[in-house]
Design an enzyme around this catalytic site. Structure first.
Site, PDB file in Angstrom:
ATOM      1  N   GLU A   1       0.051  14.353  -3.941  1.00 34.70           N
ATOM      2  CA  GLU A   1      -1.129  14.486  -4.784  1.00 34.70           C
ATOM      3  C   GLU A   1      -2.389  14.300  -3.946  1.00 34.70           C
ATOM      4  O   GLU A   1      -3.467  14.050  -4.472  1.00 34.70           O
ATOM      5  CB  GLU A   1      -1.097  13.464  -5.915  1.00 34.70           C
ATOM      6  CG  GLU A   1       0.083  13.647  -6.861  1.00 34.70           C
ATOM      7  CD  GLU A   1       0.084  12.639  -8.001  1.00 34.70           C
ATOM      8  OE1 GLU A   1      -0.657  12.863  -8.980  1.00 34.70           O
ATOM      9  OE2 GLU A   1       0.811  11.642  -7.900  1.00 34.70           O
TER      10      GLU A   1
ATOM     11  N   ARG B   1      -4.183  15.084   0.368  1.00 33.87           N
ATOM     12  CA  ARG B   1      -4.499  16.132   1.340  1.00 33.87           C
ATOM     13  C   ARG B   1      -3.683  15.939   2.617  1.00 33.87           C
ATOM     14  O   ARG B   1      -3.834  14.930   3.317  1.00 33.87           O
ATOM     15  CB  ARG B   1      -5.990  16.106   1.665  1.00 33.87           C
ATOM     16  CG  ARG B   1      -6.401  17.178   2.646  1.00 33.87           C
ATOM     17  CD  ARG B   1      -7.899  17.180   2.903  1.00 33.87           C
ATOM     18  NE  ARG B   1      -8.239  18.240   3.844  1.00 33.87           N
ATOM     19  CZ  ARG B   1      -8.446  19.505   3.513  1.00 33.87           C
ATOM     20  NH1 ARG B   1      -8.345  19.867   2.253  1.00 33.87           N
ATOM     21  NH2 ARG B   1      -8.742  20.408   4.413  1.00 33.87           N
TER      22      ARG B   1
ATOM     23  N   GLY C   1      -2.740  10.240  -5.314  1.00 27.85           N
ATOM     24  CA  GLY C   1      -3.842  11.077  -5.767  1.00 27.85           C
ATOM     25  C   GLY C   1      -5.100  10.902  -4.934  1.00 27.85           C
ATOM     26  O   GLY C   1      -5.634   9.800  -4.810  1.00 27.85           O
TER      27      GLY C   1
ATOM     28  N   SER D   1      -6.104  11.081   1.705  1.00 27.84           N
ATOM     29  CA  SER D   1      -6.374  12.046   2.765  1.00 27.84           C
ATOM     30  C   SER D   1      -5.771  11.586   4.080  1.00 27.84           C
ATOM     31  O   SER D   1      -5.840  10.404   4.426  1.00 27.84           O
ATOM     32  CB  SER D   1      -7.886  12.229   2.955  1.00 27.84           C
ATOM     33  OG  SER D   1      -8.462  12.858   1.839  1.00 27.84           O
TER      34      SER D   1
ATOM     35  N   ASP E   1      -2.724   0.703   0.971  1.00 32.68           N
ATOM     36  CA  ASP E   1      -3.203   0.450  -0.380  1.00 32.68           C
ATOM     37  C   ASP E   1      -4.295   1.438  -0.776  1.00 32.68           C
ATOM     38  O   ASP E   1      -5.008   1.984   0.077  1.00 32.68           O
ATOM     39  CB  ASP E   1      -3.746  -0.971  -0.489  1.00 32.68           C
ATOM     40  CG  ASP E   1      -2.644  -1.993  -0.748  1.00 32.68           C
ATOM     41  OD1 ASP E   1      -1.461  -1.598  -0.752  1.00 32.68           O
ATOM     42  OD2 ASP E   1      -2.969  -3.176  -0.945  1.00 32.68           O
TER      43      ASP E   1
ATOM     44  N   GLY F   1     -10.013   2.835  14.797  1.00 33.36           N
ATOM     45  CA  GLY F   1     -10.893   1.743  15.174  1.00 33.36           C
ATOM     46  C   GLY F   1     -11.028   0.653  14.140  1.00 33.36           C
ATOM     47  O   GLY F   1     -11.763  -0.333  14.361  1.00 33.36           O
TER      48      GLY F   1
ATOM     49  N   LYS G   1      -6.529  -3.473  16.298  1.00 25.76           N
ATOM     50  CA  LYS G   1      -7.165  -2.242  15.862  1.00 25.76           C
ATOM     51  C   LYS G   1      -6.106  -1.320  15.263  1.00 25.76           C
ATOM     52  O   LYS G   1      -4.914  -1.450  15.560  1.00 25.76           O
ATOM     53  CB  LYS G   1      -7.856  -1.549  17.034  1.00 25.76           C
ATOM     54  CG  LYS G   1      -9.161  -2.216  17.459  1.00 25.76           C
ATOM     55  CD  LYS G   1      -9.899  -1.365  18.473  1.00 25.76           C
ATOM     56  CE  LYS G   1     -11.259  -1.977  18.797  1.00 25.76           C
ATOM     57  NZ  LYS G   1     -12.027  -1.140  19.757  1.00 25.76           N
TER      58      LYS G   1
END
Length: 401
Positions: free
Chosen positions: A269, A271, A286, A289, A327, A335, A364
């Site tokens: 859901e 990208r 949803g 990305s 999450d 970074g 990092k």
């Protein structure tokens, strides 16, 4: 020519000094621009990739019957003529009866029979005299010189015949024309501008679905498994790979770019950007990305492991190992600073032998790239970014896949 004669001829052709085996080859239908004469789209009904070299040997031997449209060390493109069709059918004579009974028995012969029909119906050339059908072979994985070879590579990726990120696609945007797509038909934008008045006055102006250099996945590929679900055709680009069954792509914010995709059952859901590979059993929530490599400065392709969960509206800019959780609403970038308690760091090290525990407890994002079983979170009280050993098993809803 019967089957034995065919095999003898193939052996003879393959024994000559200049013979070279292709990575892939096929015969395509070319949509050619009326004004530019450029190939706007190349559609291959059959992709031969590391296979069917006998058919290739016959096709390539008939190059003198064709017009050479592109030839270099890495690829060959031929314009198919009447002479090619007649000579090729004669060579495959021993296979024609079987193919007519069952077209999928010898797919390259089925293509030849369709070429024969096109010849009989006067369809092998466009109205402007361009070659409507072309033969393309790729010999080296070099930068594409033709639209035909670019589409051949994109199809190899979508069908899983070439692994994602395994083929050179540099320069592909410069080869492909930006066109208006109506159904599966590409229209030159300049042609539409030139003919706008008569087309609209006659009620013949095409319904434009989108404008892009790439067609959509479903315009070129039939899903190979019945349990692959795409709920919006606009959300997957040609050149994406959707695994070996069980992939589900929901509408809305979901998207899969070319040279990217999922390796198996997956809920998407979010990208999946160019060059991103998502492991089987993972759930991309949803609006989530995953950074790609086409723009924005990111140069390292990202992989998401098996059975991961990317929460709603999260951003992931590092690779994740298996069983990781990001999450919702947070950005896990190279970074980004994460605090990991010593006890949790030891737990992470137990399943990641190459994980270096730091006395400071400060890491990092790039230090955690590719590590298994890491849960990334933002502390709701302090706002600090933290990470710890994931204790949650991610499982997809089997009924949905």
């Amino acid at each position: 020519m019967n089957k034995e004669e065919f095999k003898t001829k193939v052996e003879s052709l393959q024994s000559v000094p200049h013979y070279k085996e292709p990575l892939g080859f096929g015969v395509c239908y070319a949509d050619v621009g009326v004004m530019s004469g450029k190939v706007l789209q190349a559609t291959y009904p059959v992709l031969n990739w590391g296979e069917n070299f006998g058919a290739y040997a016959i096709f390539e031997s008939l190059r003198e019957e064709c017009e050479v449209l592109e030839e270099c060390e890495s690829e060959l493109v031929l314009g198919i003529t009447e002479g090619f069709i007649i000579a090729a059918l004669a060579s495959f004579g021993g296979y024609i009866a079987e193919t007519q009974e069952s077209p999928n028995t010898h797919k390259n012969v089925s293509v030849l029979l369709e070429l024969q029909r096109a010849l009989q119906e006067g369809r092998i050339y466009t109205e402007s005299g361009d070659f409507r059908y072309r033969f393309c072979a790729i010999y080296q994985d070099a930068q594409c010189k033709s639209v035909e070879s670019a589409y051949l590579k994109l199809l190899a990726l979508s069908l899983g015949k070439a692994p994602l990120r395994s083929l050179q696609l540099d320069g592909i945007f410069g080869l492909l024309s930006n066109v208006a797509w109506s159904g599966n038909v590409p229209f030159e934008l300049e042609w539409l501008r030139e003919n706008e008045i008569p087309l609209k006055m006659r009620g013949e102006f095409p319904a434009i679905d989108f404008v892009d250099k790439f067609p959509r996945y479903l315009m070129q590929v039939i899903p190979q498994y019945d349990n692959i679900r795409l709920l919006d055709t606009a959300k997957t680009r040609f050149g994406a790979y959707l695994g070996k069954g069980g992939y589900t792509q929901m509408p809305g914010a979901s998207y899969v770019n070319f040279n990217a995709g999922a390796m198996g059952a997956c809920m998407n859901e979010g990208r999946i950007s160019s060059s991103v590979v998502v492991g089987e059993g993972s759930d991309v929530g949803g609006g989530a990305s995953i950074l790609g490599v086409l723009s924005g400065g990111n140069s390292e392709p990202i992989s998401i492991g098996k059975n991961c969960l990317l929460g709603v509206n999260s951003s992931t800019g590092i690779s994740l190992g298996d069983g990781c959780i990001v999450d919702g609403g947070i950005a896990v970038l190279a970074g980004t600073i994460f605090k990991i308690e010593l006890e949790e760091a030891r737990k992470i090290a137990e399943i990641n032998p190459n994980f270096e525990i730091k006395e400071s407890g400060i890491y990092k994002g790039r230090d955690l790239s590719g590590k298994n079983g890491v849960h990334f979170r933002q502390d709701s009280k302090s706002g600090a970014m933290i990470a710890f050993r994931s204790n949650r098993k991610i499982e997809l809803n089997a009924a949905l896949h």
